[in-house]
Design an enzyme around this catalytic site. Structure first.
Site, short mmCIF file in Angstrom:
data_model
loop_
_atom_site.label_atom_id
_atom_site.label_comp_id
_atom_site.label_asym_id
_atom_site.label_seq_id
_atom_site.Cartn_x
_atom_site.Cartn_y
_atom_site.Cartn_z
N THR A 22 17.32 61.15 11.45
CA THR A 22 17.46 61.51 10.05
C THR A 22 17.89 60.34 9.20
OG1 THR A 22 19.69 62.30 10.54
CG2 THR A 22 17.95 63.95 10.45
N ARG A 26 19.77 55.22 15.99
CA ARG A 26 21.15 55.11 16.48
C ARG A 26 21.15 55.26 17.99
NH1 ARG A 26 24.19 59.01 12.06
NH2 ARG A 26 23.50 57.84 10.22
N SER A 117 26.86 55.05 10.82
CA SER A 117 27.55 55.96 9.90
C SER A 117 28.95 56.31 10.38
CB SER A 117 26.70 57.21 9.67
OG SER A 117 27.25 58.02 8.66
N HIS A 118 29.20 57.60 10.63
CA HIS A 118 30.51 58.10 10.98
C HIS A 118 30.77 58.04 12.48
CE1 HIS A 118 27.48 61.16 11.27
NE2 HIS A 118 28.24 61.84 12.11
N LYS A 130 18.70 50.94 9.95
CA LYS A 130 17.68 51.67 9.19
C LYS A 130 17.12 50.77 8.11
CE LYS A 130 20.70 53.96 5.77
NZ LYS A 130 21.03 55.26 5.15
N ASP A 281 33.96 57.24 5.36
CA ASP A 281 33.61 57.10 6.77
C ASP A 281 33.20 55.67 7.12
OD1 ASP A 281 31.16 57.16 5.38
OD2 ASP A 281 30.11 57.95 7.14
N ASP A 283 30.44 53.85 7.24
CA ASP A 283 29.61 53.03 6.36
C ASP A 283 29.79 53.35 4.89
OD1 ASP A 283 28.32 55.52 6.52
OD2 ASP A 283 26.34 54.64 6.26
N ASP A 285 29.53 56.28 3.12
CA ASP A 285 28.70 57.22 2.36
C ASP A 285 29.21 58.65 2.40
OD1 ASP A 285 27.97 57.90 4.95
OD2 ASP A 285 25.83 57.53 4.69
N ARG A 286 30.25 58.93 3.17
CA ARG A 286 30.82 60.28 3.20
C ARG A 286 32.19 60.29 2.54
NH1 ARG A 286 28.91 63.46 8.62
NH2 ARG A 286 26.82 62.57 8.73
N THR A 348 17.91 68.56 5.89
CA THR A 348 19.01 67.62 6.07
C THR A 348 18.46 66.20 6.15
OG1 THR A 348 20.38 69.27 7.18
CG2 THR A 348 20.88 66.96 7.62
N GLU A 367 25.46 67.33 0.42
CA GLU A 367 25.26 68.03 1.68
C GLU A 367 26.59 68.38 2.29
OE1 GLU A 367 22.75 65.23 3.63
OE2 GLU A 367 24.38 63.87 4.13
N SER A 369 27.84 67.98 5.09
CA SER A 369 28.44 67.02 6.01
C SER A 369 29.20 65.93 5.27
CB SER A 369 27.38 66.41 6.93
OG SER A 369 26.34 65.84 6.17
N LYS A 380 24.02 58.70 -0.34
CA LYS A 380 25.27 59.38 -0.64
C LYS A 380 26.35 58.32 -0.75
CE LYS A 380 25.55 60.72 4.23
NZ LYS A 380 24.39 61.35 4.85
N ARG A 500 24.57 72.50 15.62
CA ARG A 500 25.40 72.82 14.48
C ARG A 500 25.09 74.25 14.04
NH1 ARG A 500 27.47 67.84 13.66
NH2 ARG A 500 26.13 66.03 13.32
#
Length: 547
Positions: A22, A26, A117-118, A130, A281, A283, A285-286, A348, A367, A369, A380, A500
């Site tokens: 997504t 990774r 990411s996280h 990416k 997080d 990177d 973005d959260r 997602t 979103e 998450s 994000k 999930r």
């Protein structure tokens, strides 16, 4: 200008596991450290692109283990493949939203972002890569599928023999005929935030005694938060915790949820609570937002941001629309309806918001998450969400708790929870979803206790801009009074499968807005387990993480 360097052709063989998920590819760090593994994927990116000769490529990452070594490989390959300029964040640092901002500001052809990411970082943890397009957002599926297709047949990649580039000092150097520009990773992003938010009002808020704790989780947001919160906005020194990006995130799991950031929740619920606790997080973005005595779910945060965005100067003219990922609660839908703007439900993955943003259909996206953002970039943006909350607090002169409760009173409350079953056997997870799909046609009209199924489907999305169709994006069970159960296999892990399960119940009655969330959802939670036969297929008695 220097003369071009000779191109070196390196023979290689395909790896069979380089399909992007997504948000990029990774894997465990040791997978990326294999000879040729990263180079194969990078060459496959370039093979999927056209028309980049002589143009600019942005490169940076979240500072996790292997970030610096990966950048050197990418730089030499970008030179060999014909990019005219490579823009790198100093020290190899660029948060994901900052990378998007730099791509857009510099009108670059695209960018390569290094992050998982996280997910945890370190030699025994995770790494990721990416490609982002010129609009600043993640590559659409057309490009990621082309990358994967090339990775399966690759026979060689291009690089140059050159010394490693000094990425720790600002300035320009040439690698052959290609300019490499090392930039301040914070500056462009910082200026963008200052253009969107009322920094004077937020400075006055802090000057009045308002207190905050922001945990950067030893990840990439630290330098950004220190510069903006403690620098531009006058938050007290020490407001930003764990502000130095570390290759292993200081042994933290840099996911700002109620498990890995429980210390912030405990602080916010204590007598010593600051006015707001927040985090981002790995990177950047959260986001996590918790007021004194009030946790804000990501779904509620999106809805409250949409309802109050006009209070920030960058959104004073109102918003064009709202987009949310399908598993995200319907709270934002009610805001969009009242504002008279469009609401879009997408699969997602932030890449699905890009076409809507580019077409001017939406302004605010989010979103469940813990991701929220707007049309300022095409990712994000964790710190943006926190700054939006600070702007709202400064304008409304209310506490986080009062703002959340007022929102529920106006729009109703969506009780919402996500149950994650992490690293379950892939075969069992796939069998669970297959079993649910077989039941879908028979579910509408059935009664389960007080619940009646209104509809059941496997979510598909027809992009209203480019007409692309994305199928099998999650199994949805929809109930007559507005409740939902959603099942989805995640594409962000690096081992096994993550199931999930999203559970949602709408409650319009203000007298019932103080229930404990898991209790309010108890009937739906039990049904979610029995309907999908979760224990049978996963061997688990309970979720790994509940958020």
């Amino acid at each position: 200008m220097n003369a071009p360097l000779p191109i070196k052709i390196v023979a290689t063989k395909p790896f069979n596991d380089q399909r992007p998920g997504t948000s990029g590819l990774r894997k465990k760090t040791k997978v990326f450290e294999q000879p040729h593994y990263l180079a194969n994927f990078v060459q496959s990116i370039f093979a999927a692109l056209e028309g980049f000769e002589g143009k600019a490529l942005v490169v940076g990452g979240d500072g996790r283990y292997f970030n610096r070594e990966a950048i050197q490989i990418i730089l030499k390959m970008a030179v060999a493949n014909g990019f005219g300029e490579i823009i790198v964040g100093r020290g190899g640092i660029l948060s994901t939203p900052a990378a998007s901002a730099v791509i857009r500001h510099e009108k670059a052809f695209g960018g390569i972002v290094l992050s998982a990411s996280h997910n945890p970082g370190g030699p025994d943890a995770d790494f990721g890569i990416k490609y982002n397009i010129s609009a600043g957002g993640p590559a659409p599926e057309k490009i990621t599928e082309a990358i994967f297709a090339h990775s399966k047949v690759i026979e060689s990649y291009k690089t140059v023999d050159a010394p490693d580039v000094d990425i720790d000092h600002l300035g320009e150097i040439f690698v052959g005929a290609t300019k490499v520009r090392i930039i301040d990773p914070v500056a462009i992003y910082r200026d963008l935030m200052a253009s969107l938010f009322d920094f004077a009002a937020i400075r006055a808020l802090f000057a009045s005694g308002f207190t905050m704790t922001f945990d950067a989780m030893s990840a990439v947001t630290g330098p950004y938060a220190k510069a903006i919160l403690e620098g531009d906005l006058g938050a007290a020194p020490g407001t930003v915790l764990n502000g130095e990006p570390l290759p292993d995130f200081g042994h933290h799991h840099p996911d700002p949820n109620l498990v890995h950031a429980k210390h912030l929740y405990d602080l916010a619920m204590s007598d010593a609570a600051p006015d707001i606790c927040a985090a981002s997080d790995g990177d950047g973005d959260r986001n996590l937002v918790i007021g004194r005595g009030q946790f804000v779910t990501p779904s509620d945060s999106l809805a409250i941001i949409a309802a109050n965005a006009h209070l920030a100067p960058g959104y004073a003219q109102g918003i064009a629309g709202v987009a949310r990922s399908m598993p995200t609660s319907g709270a934002a839908d009610r805001v969009a309806k009242k504002l008279g703007v469009g609401i879009f439900e997408t699969p997602t993955g932030w890449k699905f918001f890009g076409n809507l943003l580019d077409a001017g259909k939406v302004t605010i996206c989010g979103e469940e998450s813990a991701g929220a953002g707007s049309n300022h970039v095409r990712e994000k943006d964790g710190l943006w969400a926190v700054l939006m909350w600070l702007n709202i607090l400064a304008a409304r002169k209310q506490s986080v708790k009062d703002i959340v409760r007022a929102h529920w009173s106006e729009f109703g409350r969506n009780y919402y929870s996500r149950h994650d079953y992490e690293e379950v056997a892939t075969e069992g997870a796939n069998a669970l979803v297959a079993g649910l799909r077989e039941k879908l046609a028979s579910l509408p009209g059935k009664n389960f206790g007080s619940l009646t199924v209104a509809a059941a489907d496997d979510f598909s999305y027809l992009d209203p801009i480019d007409g692309s169709l994305s199928q099998q994006q999650g199994v949805r069970i929809l109930f007559t009074e507005g409740s939902r159960i959603v099942y989805r296999l995640s594409g962000t892990g690096t081992s096994g499968a993550t199931l999930r399960v999203y559970i949602e119940r709408y409650e319009p009655d203000s007298a019932r807005h103080d229930l404990e969330t898991q209790s309010a959802l108890a009937e739906l939670i039990a049904l979610a387990g029995s309907l999908a036969e979760i224990k049978k297929h996963t061997g688990r008695d309970a979720p790994t993480v509940i958020t």
